[in-house]
Enzyme design. Structure first.
Site, PDB file in Angstrom:
ATOM      1  N   CYS A 110      56.637  36.850  77.231  1.00  0.00           N
ATOM      2  CA  CYS A 110      57.215  37.973  77.977  1.00  0.00           C
ATOM      3  C   CYS A 110      56.252  38.707  78.899  1.00  0.00           C
ATOM      4  CB  CYS A 110      57.817  38.984  76.998  1.00  0.00           C
ATOM      5  SG  CYS A 110      59.026  38.309  75.847  1.00  0.00           S
ATOM      6  N   HIS A 166      57.327  46.316  79.029  1.00  0.00           N
ATOM      7  CA  HIS A 166      56.427  45.411  78.292  1.00  0.00           C
ATOM      8  C   HIS A 166      55.143  45.096  79.048  1.00  0.00           C
ATOM      9  CE1 HIS A 166      56.218  41.865  75.214  1.00  0.00           C
ATOM     10  NE2 HIS A 166      55.413  42.871  74.912  1.00  0.00           N
TER      11      HIS A 166
END
Length: 482
Positions: A110, A166
């Site tokens: 990610c 993130h």
């Protein structure tokens, strides 16, 4: 090398043969991107036009709607061959634009991919990009590093990020510190879809840099619903005549495997989180192919609602819509015929579904087999948006604007990846790969997408050349911390 691998922009050449009959067939397609007579496990690529740029068209700078799914596998859309998942809205988007068959993420997990998108550079250029993925508060995207958002904002765009960030935690890192005017979403890599509890058990839904609920209320509805609603509101807003960039980062279909309406399963996951189970969100005791299918189809419906907002506000023609996954699929994903999945540099870990639509400049119903990856899109959007990269932070991607919009040939180049214990380079149809076992392998992806026929023994010169390319590039990057 295979005979066609060395040809620049091979699809630009092919486009002149058979494009008329192919386009007529594509125009006749209905709601399904894979007609009933197509093979059950393969998209009907023969009914899509090979890619050819619509050269000579002119348009104003577009709005940019950049949508990321989370851990969505390469074949998880029906237009990419999924036999059991129905994604009519994304299939329609593909019919209206260009579907890429050989598009890749910037990394296999990610946060490194997001670093590569936001900076246009290899994740290993920055300290935060070395985390695979970010799991603590020690690193993040340096606010002093130019980003897609900061550069486009400098060129006159309004910018917003809705959904998963993130790329670091407060107080040092956030979207609003890195070029986005607005942020609504979660900072961490995952959260429970109803409670919004993150991997550390904290409530992880923020409005800007303020945790939502600290001053007013907490929204405990299903997260995908909330993000879809927020995105629709942003699209429908009056932006004062300015073009806008919206990064819409869904967490769907990332674990935990909770679909809209699964309040009982949500409550059980929350109970484990509050009891101190640090791995509760990984949901290793939950999920199924059926539940995963439900989540992907919900993602498709949600994207359809945002696209409807574009159409109803008259912005569809002048908005460039991009859709992809941040990396390969997870344990319930459908990746056939690729090997590997998320966290691996095998094809299943980095090859991702990718669709681009811009009605003002791109013809629909097209397919491109050119190898491209995440940093290319950063360079492309900066050029299209009229923003200049910062010379102090040179991009690692290649702008595809000439290929997409002006019919220029995309010259063959090397795509590079590095994760802990694995390495890969793609050049044309060839891929050099070394997994955690330490064996150097070479695959001809034009004949072997599944990476099972190792050609290293009969192509030693090419193997050595690509290995040297990887090792030279690796020396330019930051070393992994021990």
């Amino acid at each position: 090398m295979s005979s066609h691998a060395s040809e620049p922009s091979k699809l630009s050449r092919r486009a002149f043969g058979g494009v008329v009959s192919a386009s007529a067939t594509a125009a006749a397609l209905g709601a399904s991107a894979a007609p009933a007579e197509a093979a059950p496990h393969q998209p009907r690529e023969s009914q899509e036009r090979p890619f050819r740029a619509a050269a000579g068209r002119h348009a104003k700078r577009p709005n940019i709607l950049f949508i990321l799914g989370d851990d969505l596998g390469w074949a998880d859309l029906s237009s990419y061959g999924a036999p059991h998942i129905k994604t009519p809205n994304l299939d329609k988007l593909a019919r209206q634009g260009v579907r890429f068959t050989d598009a890749y993420s910037g990394s296999a997990t990610c946060s490194p991919t997001r670093f590569s998108l936001y900076t246009g550079r290899y994740p290993g250029r920055t300290k935060g990009g070395l985390a695979e993925p970010i799991a603590d508060r020690s690193v993040g995207l340096d606010p002093n590093h130019p980003t897609l958002a900061s550069l486009l904002r400098g060129a006159g765009y309004s910018t917003a990020l809705i959904g998963k960030w993130h790329c670091g935690y407060l107080p040092d890192y956030s979207p609003t510190k890195s070029g986005w005017d607005e942020f609504f979403g979660n900072f961490g890599g995952a959260l429970e879809y109803y409670s919004k509890l993150g991997l550390g058990g904290e409530y992880d839904l923020y409005e800007g840099d303020v945790r939502e609920g600290d001053t007013e209320y907490k929204d405990l509805r299903y997260y995908t619903r909330i993000l879809t609603e927020r995105a629709g509101e942003y699209v429908r807003r009056d932006h004062g005549g300015k073009p806008w960039l919206l990064n819409l980062n869904f967490t769907t279909p990332h674990w935990p495997w909770i679909a809209d309406g699964d309040e009982a399963e949500s409550a059980e996951v929350v109970r484990k989180i509050k009891a101190g189970d640090a791995r509760a969100l990984f949901h290793t005791d939950g999920g199924s192919v059926e539940k995963y299918t439900e989540m992907v189809e919900d993602l498709d419906r949600s994207i359809g609602q945002v696209l409807t907002a574009l159409k109803e506000t008259g912005q569809e023609k002048d908005t460039l819509v991009f859709f992809a996954s941040d990396n390969g699929g997870e344990r319930f994903s459908y990746n056939w015929p690729l090997s590997g999945n998320k966290a691996s540099l095998q094809e299943g870990g980095i090859r991702v579904p990718t669709i681009v639509r811009w009605p003002a400049r791109l013809d629909g119903g097209q397919v491109s087999h050119e190898p491209v990856f995440t940093p290319d899109w950063t360079a492309t959007l900066l050029e299209i948006g009229g923003a200049r990269p910062d010379k102090a932070f040179p991009l690692d991607g290649t702008s595809l604007a000439g290929y997409l919009l002006r019919g220029e040939r995309l010259q063959e180049r090397d795509l590079f990846w590095r994760v802990r214990g694995e390495r890969a380079v793609r050049r044309g149809d060839w891929k050099y790969y070394r997994g955690k076992g330490g064996t150097d392998q070479l695959f001809d992806l034009s004949a072997d997408r599944r990476e099972q026929a190792d050609r290293a023994a009969d192509q030693p010169k090419l193997l050595a050349e690509l290995k040297a390319v990887w090792e030279k590039k690796d020396k330019e990057l930051l070393p992994y911390p021990s």
